[in-house]
Motif scaffolding. Structure first.
Motif, PDB file in Angstrom:
ATOM      1  N   VAL A  61       0.827  -1.199   0.000  1.00  0.00           N
ATOM      2  CA  VAL A  61       0.000   0.000   0.000  1.00  0.00           C
ATOM      3  C   VAL A  61       0.866   1.254   0.000  1.00  0.00           C
ATOM      4  O   VAL A  61       0.591   2.218  -0.734  1.00  0.00           O
ATOM      5  CB  VAL A  61      -0.968  -0.015   1.199  1.00  0.00           C
ATOM      6  CG1 VAL A  61      -1.545   1.375   1.453  1.00  0.00           C
ATOM      7  CG2 VAL A  61      -2.098  -1.012   0.962  1.00  0.00           C
ATOM      8  N   ILE A  68      -6.512  -0.010   3.823  1.00  0.00           N
ATOM      9  CA  ILE A  68      -6.001  -1.323   4.176  1.00  0.00           C
ATOM     10  C   ILE A  68      -6.703  -1.903   5.407  1.00  0.00           C
ATOM     11  O   ILE A  68      -6.758  -3.119   5.584  1.00  0.00           O
ATOM     12  CB  ILE A  68      -4.467  -1.255   4.403  1.00  0.00           C
ATOM     13  CG1 ILE A  68      -3.862  -2.663   4.387  1.00  0.00           C
ATOM     14  CG2 ILE A  68      -4.133  -0.511   5.680  1.00  0.00           C
ATOM     15  CD1 ILE A  68      -2.344  -2.670   4.394  1.00  0.00           C
ATOM     16  N   SER A  78      -0.450  -6.141  -2.516  1.00  0.00           N
ATOM     17  CA  SER A  78      -1.575  -5.238  -2.309  1.00  0.00           C
ATOM     18  C   SER A  78      -2.210  -4.951  -3.668  1.00  0.00           C
ATOM     19  O   SER A  78      -1.747  -5.451  -4.690  1.00  0.00           O
ATOM     20  CB  SER A  78      -1.099  -3.928  -1.664  1.00  0.00           C
ATOM     21  OG  SER A  78      -0.353  -4.181  -0.492  1.00  0.00           O
TER      22      SER A  78
END
Length: 404
Positions: free
Chosen positions: A105, A213, A256
């Motif tokens: 992320v 997240i 991610s």
């Protein structure tokens, strides 16, 4: 309860920063405890629970095939994300065109910043601020401008919209990083709050980089609202970043993804992400996500949130009842607690360094909150078996806050 959230994992020597690096990273990691105390890891934002069985099973099944060559993401990978986002966050109409891979992320956040800003440009963030934002943004030559969150009369963290607008204008900011849910404060932003923030970003022609997240770790009574869901403008103004790593304890696998609907934003951010020639998926992390974003994975997350809700409730009540001069806004999401210890430090003529050290000495490996722009603050990870949570509170009571 079907899944195991009570066993105490021995993580020592098992590639765990949370325990193996204690005493080795001055200024970042807690010190080792004194003799006679074991470590209760409450600093790094990973969990002290075994991951979902569907994750380990998916990895194990893939490992049975002894070839790990070049590959492209499977249709199952994209469909797992689409199904998960629809079921958990109410996202409709998501297609694989809007989904892109990111090694992490933070890497995705930096790709977005590099695509739409230059070194020396200012970026707006809220404070307290996740340390990963601070280090990565400053490491890439951007200037951080903080808009402080404020506690209201109900001890709930709120955005200061007037301050946000004023600073966007004053510093001519056109990129903002938004944390939804918020780390370290644990706020699960209400739809109306996000709408108001997005109007300010729109009025100031500001790209929004939304770190989502923590979107699966939502405590009882709250619901995650994706930033992109609040309006058509928000959908086209926002680059959102997700990962299964916080939810399923998979940070060590790396992997991610972003959701970016606007083709122009998507093309530029993907181009930026590709420039290192190192932003490529790991085949095992792909299968881990597929296992995580399954029906069994969803059932596991539901139980996880029940456990975390109990931990948060217990700790917040214990602090209020026993630790005079310490305050903590009860998190609505995440498994992190942000303590304000200024009152206790003042009344006991102690520094925050002395307080932190006294906890480390008895094995409560909590984290210095000043790294998150919180003066006299400490961040605590509550993703541990309840027996460990109880033990940590008892040690803090007898040896730290109420030591004779």
């Amino acid at each position: 309860m079907k899944y195991d959230f009570t066993s105490i994992l021995d993580r020592k020597g098992k590639d765990a920063l949370a325990v193996d690096e204690l005493g080795k990273l001055p200024g970042f990691a807690p010190d080792l405890p004194k003799k006679g105390f074991d470590v209760i890891p409450m600093w790094v934002a990973d969990m002290n629970f075994p991951t979902a069985p569907s994750v380990t099973r998916a990895i194990s099944e893939r490992v049975q095939h002894p070839a790990f060559g070049y590959f492209t993401p499977s249709e199952d990978y994209f469909q797992s994300i689409i199904t998960w986002q629809q079921a958990r966050n109410g996202v409709a109409g998501l297609t694989r065109k809007a989904i892109g891979y990111e090694n992490g992320v933070l890497g995705g956040v930096i790709s977005a910043l590099c695509a739409f800003s230059a070194p020396g440009d200012a970026v707006l963030l809220h404070s307290p601020t996740y340390i990963g934002f601070t280090s990565s943004i400053e490491n890439n030559g951007r200037k951080i401008i903080l808009s402080p969150l404020k506690l209201d009369s109900q001890n709930v963290w709120r955005m200061d919209f007037a301050d946000m607008d004023a600073k966007l204008k004053k510093y001519k900011i056109h990129v903002a990083v938004f944390c939804n849910p918020h780390n370290p404060c644990g706020r699960v932003w209400e739809k109306s709050e996000i709408e108001q923030a997005m109007k300010i970003y729109k009025d100031n022609d500001c790209l929004v980089v939304s770190d989502e997240i923590w979107s699966d770790i939502i405590l009882h009574g709250y619901r995650h609202t994706p930033v992109q869901s609040v309006s058509d403008d928000a959908k086209n103004r926002t680059a959102a970043f997700y990962a299964p790593s916080k939810t399923f304890n998979l940070a060590g696998l790396v992997g991610s993804y972003h959701i970016i609907y606007n083709k122009y934003l998507n093309d530029r951010i993907c181009a930026q992400s590709s420039k290192s020639h190192y932003n490529d998926m790991n085949v095992l992390s792909m299968h881990a996500l597929i296992g995580a974003y399954s029906a069994e994975g969803a059932a596991w997350v539901d139980e996880l949130c029940d456990v975390l809700n109990g931990n948060v409730k217990y700790v917040c009540t214990y602090i209020a009842d026993n630790f005079q001069g310490v305050s903590a806004a009860k998190p609505q999401g995440t498994y992190m607690l942000f303590l304000d210890c200024s009152g206790w430090c003042s009344s006991h003529n102690k520094t925050i360094d002395e307080l932190e050290k006294s906890g480390w000495d008895v094995g409560v490996a909590w984290q210095d909150g000043r790294m998150f722009h919180g003066p006299a603050s400490i961040r605590m990870n509550l993703a541990l078996p309840f027996s460990r949570i109880q033990e940590a509170m008892e040690r803090l009571n007898h040896y730290v806050f109420n030591a004779s």
